[in-house]
Motif scaffolding. Structure first.
Motif, short mmCIF file in Angstrom:
data_model
loop_
_atom_site.label_atom_id
_atom_site.label_comp_id
_atom_site.label_asym_id
_atom_site.label_seq_id
_atom_site.Cartn_x
_atom_site.Cartn_y
_atom_site.Cartn_z
N ILE A 203 -3.69 38.79 -27.49
CA ILE A 203 -2.77 38.99 -26.36
C ILE A 203 -2.28 40.44 -26.28
CG2 ILE A 203 -2.01 36.59 -26.35
CD1 ILE A 203 0.64 37.60 -27.67
N ALA A 204 -2.79 41.31 -27.13
CA ALA A 204 -2.31 42.69 -27.16
C ALA A 204 -2.56 43.39 -25.83
CB ALA A 204 -3.00 43.45 -28.29
N GLY A 205 -1.57 44.17 -25.39
CA GLY A 205 -1.68 44.95 -24.18
C GLY A 205 -1.45 44.19 -22.90
N GLN A 206 -1.13 42.89 -22.98
CA GLN A 206 -0.96 42.08 -21.79
C GLN A 206 0.50 41.93 -21.37
OE1 GLN A 206 -3.06 38.33 -22.26
NE2 GLN A 206 -4.73 39.35 -23.39
N GLY A 207 1.41 42.44 -22.19
CA GLY A 207 2.82 42.36 -21.84
C GLY A 207 3.44 41.00 -22.06
N THR A 208 2.76 40.12 -22.81
CA THR A 208 3.28 38.77 -23.02
C THR A 208 3.86 38.58 -24.42
OG1 THR A 208 1.09 37.99 -23.69
CG2 THR A 208 1.67 37.78 -21.36
N ALA A 209 3.69 39.55 -25.30
CA ALA A 209 4.21 39.42 -26.67
C ALA A 209 5.73 39.45 -26.66
CB ALA A 209 3.66 40.53 -27.56
N ASP A 210 6.35 38.51 -27.35
CA ASP A 210 7.81 38.42 -27.41
C ASP A 210 8.34 39.38 -28.48
OD1 ASP A 210 10.49 37.71 -27.67
OD2 ASP A 210 10.12 35.56 -27.52
N PRO A 211 9.21 40.32 -28.12
CA PRO A 211 9.72 41.27 -29.11
C PRO A 211 10.91 40.76 -29.92
CG PRO A 211 10.64 41.81 -26.98
CD PRO A 211 9.70 40.63 -26.77
N SER A 212 11.29 39.49 -29.74
CA SER A 212 12.52 39.00 -30.38
C SER A 212 12.48 39.14 -31.90
CB SER A 212 12.76 37.53 -30.01
OG SER A 212 12.97 37.39 -28.63
N ALA A 213 11.34 38.83 -32.52
CA ALA A 213 11.27 38.91 -33.98
C ALA A 213 11.35 40.36 -34.45
CB ALA A 213 9.98 38.25 -34.49
#
Length: 341
Positions: free
Chosen positions: A309-319
């Motif tokens: 999913i890298a580069g798609q803007g869907t990764a959650d930065p919460s962690a």
């Protein structure tokens, strides 16, 4: 203002993974609170610029030459140590990218060891890629122990979230090997490390520690195994004799119930999944990997590179946000404890 005079160092992780985008998204989310904890990234100026653009993060990038420039730069943009870079190829790991990830990790560690940074946060790496460029450790925890002049046994992995802290006493080994690896000394030594870290880094005055059993029903008086009576209980007896607030062996199926979680500050588990399954089930978006027992602060988001999913803007930065905040909190707690020691 922060009670720690230096910023946190953030290693880039594999530049083809989600590391660059969760770092830039974390800055965009946390920039309004920059006075409480500043951080900088070790390398990847162009990688981070491209990741922010690709994922729509409001994250200007400010190149810096050395860590002490980060606090002044932080309000204007994400401070990034210049001079280390590769092309941005999300989802397509390369040897050059693995080399950048390793160099970033090495430099971030050096800054933390030299106290040029108040602690470090490591973005996700791909171990296979690192090994291709000379990385000789099972993981970042073992690397950090070595960099600090310690043996791997002196570093303890703790997974932490808002409602649970869990420690696997054995980590990356086959389940069949766990009973062979366990010993009363191992359990007692790692429990001491956890107790001290909870006091110094988390401000827990008298840590309550729950130690899990290995077998179903904690062995049911030897019917399902004798590790509880032969290995675990003797360790608990030694720890109690030393004044530690320890309970157990607690059956694994009861250890993580809501009522039970209220009775301890950390759960010490016999194997990897016994600790990580409940942590990820309860705290997946905010789970933080904390390395205890080191002379430096180190945290990391509790997830991997997620190349798919890298580069798609869907990764959650919460962690990643949680890892940065926790590193800052631990650094301040340790500084305060040292000042009053």
């Amino acid at each position: 203002m922060s009670t720690t005079p230096f910023p946190l160092a953030v290693s880039l992780g594999d530049p083809a993974g989600v590391g660059p985008e969760i770092i830039t998204a974390s800055y965009a989310r946390m920039r309004s609170d920059w006075r409480s904890q500043t951080f900088f990234v070790v390398g990847g100026v162009e990688v981070l610029k491209n990741a922010a653009e690709a994922c729509g993060a409001d994250c200007p990038v400010v190149p810096i030459a050395q860590p002490d420039e980060a606090p002044m730069a932080f309000h204007a943009g994400l401070p990034v140590l210049a001079g280390l870079d590769v092309p941005y190829t999300p989802g397509k790991p390369t040897r050059l990218g693995a080399q950048l990830a390793l160099t970033s990790l090495e430099w971030a560690t050096r800054f933390a060891v030299r106290a040029e940074a108040s602690g470090m946060v490591t973005a996700p790496i791909a171990k296979a890629g690192l090994m291709e460029v000379g990385f000789e450790f099972p993981g970042q925890t073992e690397f950090l122990a070595s960099a600090c002049g310690l043996s791997p046994e002196d570093a303890v992995m703790m997974l932490a979230g808002p409602s649970l802290r869990a420690v696997p006493l054995t980590v990356h080994i086959a389940l069949a090997d766990v009973p062979l690896k366990l010993s009363s000394d191992l359990i007692a030594n790692k429990t001491r490390i956890v107790a001290k870290a909870l006091q110094w880094d988390f401000g827990v005055g008298n840590p309550r520690l729950a130690i899990a059993g290995l077998n179903p029903h904690s062995g049911e008086n030897g019917q399902f195994g004798d590790e509880e009576t032969r290995i675990i209980q003797p360790a608990i007896d030694v720890l109690r004799g030393e004044g530690f607030n320890v309970t157990g062996p607690v059956p694994g199926d009861a250890l993580f119930t809501p009522r039970m979680r209220e009775t301890y500050d950390a759960a010490l588990c016999m194997y990897h999944d016994q600790a990580l399954i409940p942590l990820k089930a309860l705290e997946f978006d905010e789970g933080v990997n904390v390395t205890l027992g080191l002379p430096i602060i180190r945290t990391s988001p509790d997830h991997g590179t997620a190349f798919d999913i890298a580069g798609q803007g869907t990764a959650d930065p919460s962690a990643m946000c949680a890892a940065i905040r926790m590193a800052g909190t631990c650094a301040k707690a340790r500084a305060a404890a040292s000042a009053h020691a």
